[in-house]
Design a protein around this motif. Structure first.
Motif, PDB file in Angstrom:
ATOM      1  N   GLY A  88       0.819  -1.207   0.000  1.00  0.00           N
ATOM      2  CA  GLY A  88       0.000   0.000   0.000  1.00  0.00           C
ATOM      3  C   GLY A  88       0.852   1.256   0.000  1.00  0.00           C
ATOM      4  O   GLY A  88       2.044   1.213   0.309  1.00  0.00           O
ATOM      5  N   CYS A  89       0.214   2.388  -0.335  1.00  0.00           N
ATOM      6  CA  CYS A  89       0.941   3.667  -0.359  1.00  0.00           C
ATOM      7  C   CYS A  89       1.194   4.185   1.053  1.00  0.00           C
ATOM      8  O   CYS A  89       2.064   5.011   1.281  1.00  0.00           O
ATOM      9  CB  CYS A  89       0.159   4.691  -1.174  1.00  0.00           C
ATOM     10  N   GLY A  90       0.360   3.729   2.009  1.00  0.00           N
ATOM     11  CA  GLY A  90       0.537   4.140   3.392  1.00  0.00           C
ATOM     12  C   GLY A  90      -0.153   5.448   3.746  1.00  0.00           C
ATOM     13  O   GLY A  90      -0.127   5.872   4.898  1.00  0.00           O
ATOM     14  N   ARG A  91      -0.788   6.109   2.740  1.00  0.00           N
ATOM     15  CA  ARG A  91      -1.335   7.445   2.993  1.00  0.00           C
ATOM     16  C   ARG A  91      -2.814   7.576   2.671  1.00  0.00           C
ATOM     17  O   ARG A  91      -3.474   8.483   3.159  1.00  0.00           O
ATOM     18  CB  ARG A  91      -0.567   8.477   2.151  1.00  0.00           C
ATOM     19  N   CYS A  92      -3.371   6.691   1.847  1.00  0.00           N
ATOM     20  CA  CYS A  92      -4.760   6.872   1.379  1.00  0.00           C
ATOM     21  C   CYS A  92      -5.757   6.372   2.436  1.00  0.00           C
ATOM     22  O   CYS A  92      -5.373   5.776   3.446  1.00  0.00           O
ATOM     23  CB  CYS A  92      -4.971   6.136   0.053  1.00  0.00           C
ATOM     24  N   CYS A  95      -5.376   2.545   3.107  1.00  0.00           N
ATOM     25  CA  CYS A  95      -4.192   2.197   3.891  1.00  0.00           C
ATOM     26  C   CYS A  95      -4.361   2.623   5.351  1.00  0.00           C
ATOM     27  O   CYS A  95      -4.029   1.870   6.273  1.00  0.00           O
ATOM     28  CB  CYS A  95      -2.946   2.846   3.295  1.00  0.00           C
ATOM     29  N   CYS A 103      -5.273  -0.869  -1.861  1.00  0.00           N
ATOM     30  CA  CYS A 103      -4.830   0.519  -2.069  1.00  0.00           C
ATOM     31  C   CYS A 103      -4.857   0.869  -3.561  1.00  0.00           C
ATOM     32  O   CYS A 103      -4.297   0.162  -4.381  1.00  0.00           O
ATOM     33  CB  CYS A 103      -3.395   0.685  -1.536  1.00  0.00           C
TER      34      CYS A 103
HETATM   35 ZN   LIG Z   1      -2.908   3.477  -0.018  1.00  0.00          ZN
END
Ligand SMILES: [Zn+2]
Ligand SMILES: [Zn+2]
Length: 348
Positions: A88-92, A95, A103
């Motif tokens: 995952g991007c870790g920010r959306c 996530c 993601c």
């Molecule tokens: Zn994400």
């Protein structure tokens, strides 16, 4: 570093020297300990799933953090780790809710960027995507986890909500299917394995299936309804075809749960929605498993309740990776999963 690179679709990948990957600001570079060779790698190599050429495949990996970017807070060089195949991007919003497996800005080493058929691989958003690997789990067994095994675990536990004594039907006894058989049996379910191949069915029995049904002959759904006295509580289509998906729905008990794991690359799939209504069935899709959800599975692997190492057939060196990929032109991997081992030791 050394890496296995292909310059065009279907051209035999070659072991060669390439530049080391750059470390992402929020990511890490992992020194690969072992990497699985999966049918998805073969699909990418054949051009079914386009990648940027030249390309390094490999998405089932375990190893040691060699370098961590400046934004990474939870990991440092020397940590033993593995990663899900979907990062995952870790920010959306997905996530942040813990659902990195869906993601929209996901990265997948070996598909969206260079993969783990190499001495080093870069992983983005390390704080979201890395999973700590206990010392008790060696690299080769851990290399099975990120794609097929974790996907099966999530399908059976999170979506299937399997309980001891339940009936679990598994359609397709390849890598994902055999993982689902092992996981279901370990959790106390009574497992029915379905496959066209008799050797796949005997592997399913060795790994815990109580019954097996040949997919080729009569209607497997009817056989399962009979064996289970009214249908399976949970059924997984691990193969991914319109026929197996429909069969998986038809073999369910009232209020049963179908989990679609096989990718259904053949197009539209007719699901018998009349049965979904009349029997109050639940239908799920399952796409990998986020790093956040690994700890219960990893605990069961570390204490020996789950033994992914049993699914490993061939252990090869990096120099044989290209040939192993090309060998998938033939029938499914009946010898078990192929794993490339790059580091014999547990640590760097
Ligand atoms: Zn994400
Ligand atoms: Zn895979």
């Amino acid at each position: 570093m050394r890496a296995v690179v292909y310059s065009g679709y279907g051209i035999l990948p070659e072991l060669t020297q390439v530049a080391d990957p750059a470390c992402p600001e929020d990511g890490v570079v992992i020194a690969v300990g072992a990497s699985g060779v999966c049918r998805s790698d073969w699909h990418a190599w054949k051009g079914h799933d386009p990648v940027v050429l030249p390309h390094i495949g490999g998405h089932e990996l375990a190893g040691v953090v060699a370098q961590a970017g400046p934004e990474v807070t939870g990991w440092r060089a020397g940590d033993r780790v593995t990663v899900p195949f979907v990062c995952g991007c870790g920010r959306c919003e997905y996530c942040l809710a813990g659902d990195a497996q869906v993601c929209p800005r996901q990265t997948q080493p070996g598909f969206t960027g260079p993969g783990s058929f190499a001495e080093l691989v870069a992983v983005h958003a390390a704080d979201t995507n890395l999973v700590s690997l206990p010392d008790a789990v060696d690299f080769a067994a851990a290399a099975c986890l990120g794609c097929r095994f974790a996907t099966a675990f999530r399908a059976v536990t999170a979506h299937g909500r399997i309980r001891a004594g339940d009936w679990l039907a598994v359609h397709g006894c390849g890598g994902v299917g055999l993982s689902a058989v092992m996981i279901g049996a370990a959790l106390g379910a009574r497992v029915v394995g379905v496959d066209v191949s008799s050797s796949a069915l005997s592997r399913a029995q060795e790994l815990g299936a109580s019954f097996t049904v040949p997919a080729g002959a009569a209607d497997p759904a009817l056989a399962i309804l009979e064996i289970t006295g009214g249908g399976a509580h949970v059924s997984v289509d691990a193969l991914g075809s319109p026929a197996t998906a429909a069969c998986s729905v038809r073999c369910l008990r009232r209020r049963g749960r179908h989990v679609q794991v096989g990718l259904l690359l053949d197009g539209p799939t007719p699901i018998p929605m009349d049965l979904v209504v009349a029997r109050e069935l639940e239908i799920y899709g399952s796409h990998g498993m986020a790093a956040r959800d690994y700890p219960p599975m990893m605990t069961m692997v570390a204490d020996g309740t789950l033994r992914p190492g049993l699914l490993v057939g061939n252990v090869i060196g990096l120099e044989d990776a290209g040939r192993a990929l090309a060998a998938m032109d033939g029938p499914a991997e009946e010898a078990g999963m192929t794993v490339i081992r790059l580091r014999p030791s547990m640590r760097l």
